[in-house]
Design a protein around this motif. Structure first.
Motif, PDB file in Angstrom:
ATOM      1  N   MET A 493       1.047  -1.263   0.034  1.00 55.02           N
ATOM      2  CA  MET A 493      -0.327   0.033   0.072  1.00 55.02           C
ATOM      3  C   MET A 493       0.914   1.039   0.070  1.00 55.02           C
ATOM      4  SD  MET A 493      -3.416   1.122   2.685  1.00 55.02           S
ATOM      5  CE  MET A 493      -1.838   1.807   3.916  1.00 55.02           C
ATOM      6  N   LYS A 494       0.610   1.772  -0.917  1.00 51.31           N
ATOM      7  CA  LYS A 494       1.331   3.102  -0.856  1.00 51.31           C
ATOM      8  C   LYS A 494       2.788   3.010  -0.750  1.00 51.31           C
ATOM      9  CE  LYS A 494      -1.785   6.348   0.823  1.00 51.31           C
ATOM     10  NZ  LYS A 494      -2.443   7.034   1.845  1.00 51.31           N
ATOM     11  N   ASP A 495       3.393   1.929  -1.476  1.00 47.61           N
ATOM     12  CA  ASP A 495       4.514   1.371  -1.969  1.00 47.61           C
ATOM     13  C   ASP A 495       5.449   0.729  -0.717  1.00 47.61           C
ATOM     14  OD1 ASP A 495       4.465   2.187  -4.576  1.00 47.61           O
ATOM     15  OD2 ASP A 495       5.471   4.579  -4.700  1.00 47.61           O
ATOM     16  N   LEU A 496       3.851   0.147   0.077  1.00 47.22           N
ATOM     17  CA  LEU A 496       4.601   0.130   1.400  1.00 47.22           C
ATOM     18  C   LEU A 496       4.207  -1.446   1.293  1.00 47.22           C
ATOM     19  CD1 LEU A 496       6.194   0.074   4.393  1.00 47.22           C
ATOM     20  CD2 LEU A 496       3.828   1.177   5.013  1.00 47.22           C
ATOM     21  N   SER A 497       5.650  -2.357   1.661  1.00 53.03           N
ATOM     22  CA  SER A 497       4.802  -3.834   1.658  1.00 53.03           C
ATOM     23  C   SER A 497       4.688  -4.135   2.831  1.00 53.03           C
ATOM     24  CB  SER A 497       6.739  -4.914   1.208  1.00 53.03           C
ATOM     25  OG  SER A 497       6.515  -6.072   0.836  1.00 53.03           O
ATOM     26  N   LEU A 498       3.578  -5.017   3.083  1.00 58.19           N
ATOM     27  CA  LEU A 498       2.591  -4.951   4.241  1.00 58.19           C
ATOM     28  C   LEU A 498       3.388  -6.547   4.152  1.00 58.19           C
ATOM     29  CD1 LEU A 498      -1.001  -3.675   3.168  1.00 58.19           C
ATOM     30  CD2 LEU A 498       1.151  -2.041   4.884  1.00 58.19           C
ATOM     31  N   GLY A 499       3.852  -7.427   3.099  1.00 56.45           N
ATOM     32  CA  GLY A 499       4.400  -8.511   4.168  1.00 56.45           C
ATOM     33  C   GLY A 499       3.973  -9.706   4.337  1.00 56.45           C
ATOM     34  N   LYS A 500       3.531 -10.692   4.703  1.00 56.75           N
ATOM     35  CA  LYS A 500       2.147 -11.837   4.039  1.00 56.75           C
ATOM     36  C   LYS A 500       1.790 -11.767   5.062  1.00 56.75           C
ATOM     37  CE  LYS A 500       4.567 -13.612   0.991  1.00 56.75           C
ATOM     38  NZ  LYS A 500       4.011 -14.440  -0.883  1.00 56.75           N
ATOM     39  N   LEU A 501       0.204 -12.551   5.042  1.00 56.02           N
ATOM     40  CA  LEU A 501      -0.692 -13.211   5.740  1.00 56.02           C
ATOM     41  C   LEU A 501      -1.186 -14.281   4.913  1.00 56.02           C
ATOM     42  CD1 LEU A 501      -3.295 -11.160   6.959  1.00 56.02           C
ATOM     43  CD2 LEU A 501      -4.010 -10.917   4.919  1.00 56.02           C
ATOM     44  N   SER A 502      -1.229 -15.133   6.437  1.00 57.50           N
ATOM     45  CA  SER A 502      -2.033 -16.001   6.383  1.00 57.50           C
ATOM     46  C   SER A 502      -3.418 -16.426   6.779  1.00 57.50           C
ATOM     47  CB  SER A 502      -1.251 -17.259   6.579  1.00 57.50           C
ATOM     48  OG  SER A 502      -1.230 -16.247   8.268  1.00 57.50           O
ATOM     49  N   VAL A 503      -4.452 -17.050   6.958  1.00 54.69           N
ATOM     50  CA  VAL A 503      -5.605 -17.437   7.437  1.00 54.69           C
ATOM     51  C   VAL A 503      -5.681 -18.783   7.601  1.00 54.69           C
ATOM     52  CG1 VAL A 503      -6.369 -18.688   5.275  1.00 54.69           C
ATOM     53  CG2 VAL A 503      -8.231 -17.192   6.265  1.00 54.69           C
ATOM     54  N   SER A 504      -6.475 -19.164   8.954  1.00 54.30           N
ATOM     55  CA  SER A 504      -6.855 -20.491   9.454  1.00 54.30           C
ATOM     56  C   SER A 504      -8.645 -20.483   8.924  1.00 54.30           C
ATOM     57  CB  SER A 504      -6.048 -20.266  10.760  1.00 54.30           C
ATOM     58  OG  SER A 504      -5.415 -20.368  11.234  1.00 54.30           O
ATOM     59  N   ILE A 505      -8.147 -22.049   8.221  1.00 51.81           N
ATOM     60  CA  ILE A 505      -9.941 -22.291   8.352  1.00 51.81           C
ATOM     61  C   ILE A 505     -10.100 -23.512   8.748  1.00 51.81           C
ATOM     62  CG2 ILE A 505     -11.254 -22.646   6.132  1.00 51.81           C
ATOM     63  CD1 ILE A 505      -9.045 -21.410   4.569  1.00 51.81           C
ATOM     64  N   GLY A 506     -12.117 -23.378   9.139  1.00 56.25           N
ATOM     65  CA  GLY A 506     -12.260 -24.330   9.867  1.00 56.25           C
ATOM     66  C   GLY A 506     -12.975 -24.772   9.304  1.00 56.25           C
ATOM     67  N   ILE A 507     -13.894 -26.530   9.260  1.00 52.00           N
ATOM     68  CA  ILE A 507     -14.643 -26.635   8.067  1.00 52.00           C
ATOM     69  C   ILE A 507     -16.195 -27.926   9.218  1.00 52.00           C
ATOM     70  CG2 ILE A 507     -14.862 -28.355   5.872  1.00 52.00           C
ATOM     71  CD1 ILE A 507     -12.326 -27.243   5.155  1.00 52.00           C
ATOM     72  N   SER A 508     -17.407 -27.798   8.761  1.00 56.64           N
ATOM     73  CA  SER A 508     -17.386 -28.744   8.987  1.00 56.64           C
ATOM     74  C   SER A 508     -18.681 -28.913   7.529  1.00 56.64           C
ATOM     75  CB  SER A 508     -19.005 -28.127  10.269  1.00 56.64           C
ATOM     76  OG  SER A 508     -19.516 -26.896   9.643  1.00 56.64           O
ATOM     77  N   THR A 509     -19.844 -30.070   7.858  1.00 59.02           N
ATOM     78  CA  THR A 509     -20.432 -30.190   6.793  1.00 59.02           C
ATOM     79  C   THR A 509     -21.922 -31.111   7.007  1.00 59.02           C
ATOM     80  OG1 THR A 509     -18.537 -31.138   5.262  1.00 59.02           O
ATOM     81  CG2 THR A 509     -20.278 -32.680   4.741  1.00 59.02           C
ATOM     82  N   TYR A 510     -22.122 -31.030   6.411  1.00 62.30           N
ATOM     83  CA  TYR A 510     -23.843 -31.720   6.822  1.00 62.30           C
ATOM     84  C   TYR A 510     -24.110 -32.698   5.989  1.00 62.30           C
ATOM     85  CZ  TYR A 510     -29.124 -31.128   5.771  1.00 62.30           C
ATOM     86  OH  TYR A 510     -30.539 -32.266   5.990  1.00 62.30           O
ATOM     87  N   PRO A 511     -24.416 -33.320   5.824  1.00 66.41           N
ATOM     88  CA  PRO A 511     -25.633 -34.140   6.718  1.00 66.41           C
ATOM     89  C   PRO A 511     -24.420 -34.681   8.595  1.00 66.41           C
ATOM     90  CG  PRO A 511     -26.093 -35.106   5.987  1.00 66.41           C
ATOM     91  CD  PRO A 511     -24.528 -34.395   5.468  1.00 66.41           C
ATOM     92  N   ILE A 512     -23.102 -34.768   7.998  1.00 66.51           N
ATOM     93  CA  ILE A 512     -22.227 -35.728   9.041  1.00 66.51           C
ATOM     94  C   ILE A 512     -21.695 -35.308   9.731  1.00 66.51           C
ATOM     95  CG2 ILE A 512     -20.025 -36.245   8.877  1.00 66.51           C
ATOM     96  CD1 ILE A 512     -19.859 -36.438   5.608  1.00 66.51           C
ATOM     97  N   ASN A 513     -21.414 -33.988  10.368  1.00 70.09           N
ATOM     98  CA  ASN A 513     -21.218 -32.978  11.361  1.00 70.09           C
ATOM     99  C   ASN A 513     -23.009 -32.941  12.631  1.00 70.09           C
ATOM    100  OD1 ASN A 513     -18.500 -31.903   9.841  1.00 70.09           O
ATOM    101  ND2 ASN A 513     -18.660 -34.338  10.945  1.00 70.09           N
ATOM    102  N   GLY A 514     -23.338 -32.421  11.443  1.00 70.58           N
ATOM    103  CA  GLY A 514     -24.836 -32.032  12.402  1.00 70.58           C
ATOM    104  C   GLY A 514     -25.636 -31.170  10.953  1.00 70.58           C
ATOM    105  N   MET A 515     -26.686 -31.424  11.671  1.00 69.28           N
ATOM    106  CA  MET A 515     -28.126 -30.818  11.395  1.00 69.28           C
ATOM    107  C   MET A 515     -28.724 -29.397  11.093  1.00 69.28           C
ATOM    108  SD  MET A 515     -28.835 -33.808   9.528  1.00 69.28           S
ATOM    109  CE  MET A 515     -30.309 -33.711   9.272  1.00 69.28           C
TER     110      MET A 515
END
Length: 571
Positions: A493-515
């Motif tokens: 942003m404005k020629d300033l490097s902000l470095g790397k970014l990561s993300v954490s993701i949680g997953i659930s599935t219908y109907p195996i995990n819940g209804m």
């Protein structure tokens, strides 16, 4: 004085009526003379054909035996001495004739080019009058098709037109009858005139009542159109309403409504009725004469033929065959779109045009209000920073998606995303940089996901994605792909490097995990925290936690068994 003039006119009316009726009677007599005689003779020939056909069908003769058939036709069939009959196969071959020998029959030309034969073959009956070159006289021919022993044949009867003279006495009787009727008309003329006047008055009254009824219906339809459009929540609902009501108002005319985009550089067709639209579905404002003039434009009238460019696809070699009416839709002093009508090679009547102007006024106001409602709703369900849906929309949508998955017996997965160490990122680079990152993540998610997926920002750096018809493995692959895409982002942003970014993701599935919605949301949140516990920058499915717990229990049970067995042996 005026009344006396009218009385004198009525006094001479019976005499004039008598003269006119007499002249008409003689004229009709002269016109119908030959036609009536031919009809009379044709009726007799039709009876004759029916009688002979029944006799042939009852004879059990083989029509392939031409000699026996010739003898039978000439000896066993009773005919008027002036008439003669001809038996013809369906392919036009003459099989027998009561007036000529068998040898002549065999040499006679095919009759499939004779009008009465062609008509009998095609419709079952044919008749014509022409000069016979073999008998040197004018004959009236009548032919009927019939079936015999599984084959189709045509029986024709011919008679000379000289029989007209024999019916002269009958025609004189008709003439006398016409004269009598003419004299009777004199007595009935006054009553008839009075009756005709009353009928004319009643007809005009009925016409006025019909017009009033029609106008009342149009007013009611316009009222309902306005009320229903005012109750609409979306453009799809408006489509249902205009498709049903507008054809009842304007009749058999195709039409569309196009709305101007917010950029004011293009119009898009949003509503249509009356069949497929032959013009463009998107066009620029300068392509429509009505928009350029600021008032309606009729493509073809008695003065000009100037179709709009957006109707170029509907133009033929003769542009006069296409009638198009373009009407601006104005609301609150602004032009919000256009209404276009297309009637093809049928001219739009003045009444239809006037109704179209009224419909356009109602549509303009209704669509402007609907546009405002949609903008307010969009603001209510959208996150202003990222352009994604917000938590409110997620709460509305997830239940619908779960019901759809249940109805179609499909799986559904939830992806709960949380940006890693985002608070520290905000602290280091400021909230402007944080907002930039959130916008970038929102754009990436919109580009990466499918059209049927629902992407929402729950708040802060937390997002959730609804994946219809997606099982465990497919959801895990999508989540891993997002982790990789976000980690590979080059944030600056404005020629300033902000470095790397990561993300954490949680997953659930219908109907195996819940209804249920809350259950699935909670489980995906648990899986998200597990992903963070494992070191972030990764995804975790709730089913992985269940498998892990089962794997932990097994070694403990095994250890207990190994300890208990030696103790028992020692005892």
């Amino acid at each position: 004085m005026k009344r006396n003039v009218i009385s004198k006119k009525w006094m001479y009316f019976p005499i004039v009526s008598m003269l006119i009726s007499t002249i008409i009677g003689l004229f009709i007599f002269n016109l119908t003379l030959s036609n009536w005689i031919e009809e009379k003779i044709e009726a007799g020939l039709a009876t004759e054909i029916t009688r002979i056909t029944h006799k042939l069908q009852a004879s059990n003769l083989s029509f392939s035996d031409l000699e026996k058939l010739d003898v039978y036709i000439k000896t066993d069939i009773e005919l008027n001495r002036q008439n003669h009959i001809t038996l013809v196969a369906f392919d036009g071959t003459v099989l027998a004739d009561s007036d000529i020998s068998l040898l002549e029959v065999l040499d006679i030309e095919n009759h499939l080019n004779r009008k009465e034969i062609v008509d009998a073959k095609n419709t079952g009956h044919g008749t014509t009058t022409r000069f016979s070159t073999s008998r040197f006289k004018d004959l009236l021919y009548s032919a009927n098709a019939f079936s015999y022993q599984g084959q189709d044949y045509i029986l024709r009867v011919a008679t000379p037109l000289t029989r007209i003279e024999a019916m002269a006495n009958e025609l004189m009787t008709i003439l006398a009858l016409l004269m009598t009727i003419s004299l009777g008309l004199v007595a009935a003329s006054t009553l008839l005139s009075s009756k005709l006047m009353n009928q004319q008055v009643q007809h005009e009254k009925d016409r006025q009542e019909s017009l009033i009824e029609q106008r009342t219906l149009e007013i009611e339809l316009l009222r309902r159109l306005t009320n229903m459009l005012a109750a609409c929540n979306s453009i799809d609902e408006a489509q249902m309403i205009v498709e049903d009501i507008i054809p009842r108002i304007l009749g058999d005319v195709s039409g569309v409504v196009s709305l101007i985009r917010s950029s004011r550089n293009q119009l898009l067709v949003k509503l249509d009725w009356g069949g497929a639209w032959p013009g463009s579905k998107t066009y620029a404002p300068e392509e429509c004469w009505a928009l350029r003039k600021g008032k309606f434009h009729l493509a073809n009238d008695k003065y000009t033929t100037l179709p709009c460019s957006h109707m170029a696809e509907a133009q033929t070699e003769n542009p006069h065959e296409n009638q198009t009416l373009c009407i601006p839709l104005v609301a609150h002093g602004n032009t919000i779109g256009m209404m276009h009508l297309y009637s093809g090679d049928q001219d739009l009547s003045h009444e239809t045009q006037q109704l179209a102007f009224t419909v356009a006024e109602h549509l303009g106001l209704a669509l402007a209000n609907l546009n405002i409602q949609e903008k307010l709703r969009e603001q209510a369900i959208s996150d202003p920073l990222t352009g994604l849906y917000n938590r409110r929309y997620y709460e509305e949508t997830i239940n619908q998606e779960l019901m759809r998955a249940k109805r179609h017996k499909q799986e559904l997965s939830l992806l709960m995303l949380d940006l890693d160490h985002f608070k520290r990122f905000n602290d280091n680079y400021g909230h402007d940089a944080g907002d930039y990152v959130l916008k970038t993540i929102g754009s990436l998610l919109l580009e990466s996901m499918r059209g049927e997926d629902t992407i929402c920002r729950l708040g802060g750096e937390e997002f959730i994605i609804v994946l219809p018809n997606t099982g465990i493995e497919a959801a895990r692959q999508i989540a891993n792909g997002l982790c990789k895409s976000i980690n590979e982002l080059h944030l600056a942003m404005k020629d300033l490097s902000l470095g790397k970014l990561s993300v954490s993701i949680g997953i659930s599935t219908y109907p195996i995990n819940g209804m249920q919605k809350d259950e699935l949301t909670k489980l995906s949140d648990i899986a998200l925290y597990e992903a963070k516990e494992r070191g972030r920058n990764q995804s975790c499915h709730y089913s992985d936690l269940i498998i892990r717990d089962e794997a932990l229990v097994t070694p403990i049970e095994k250890l207990i068994t190994e300890v208990e067995v030696p103790l028992a042996e020692a005892r």
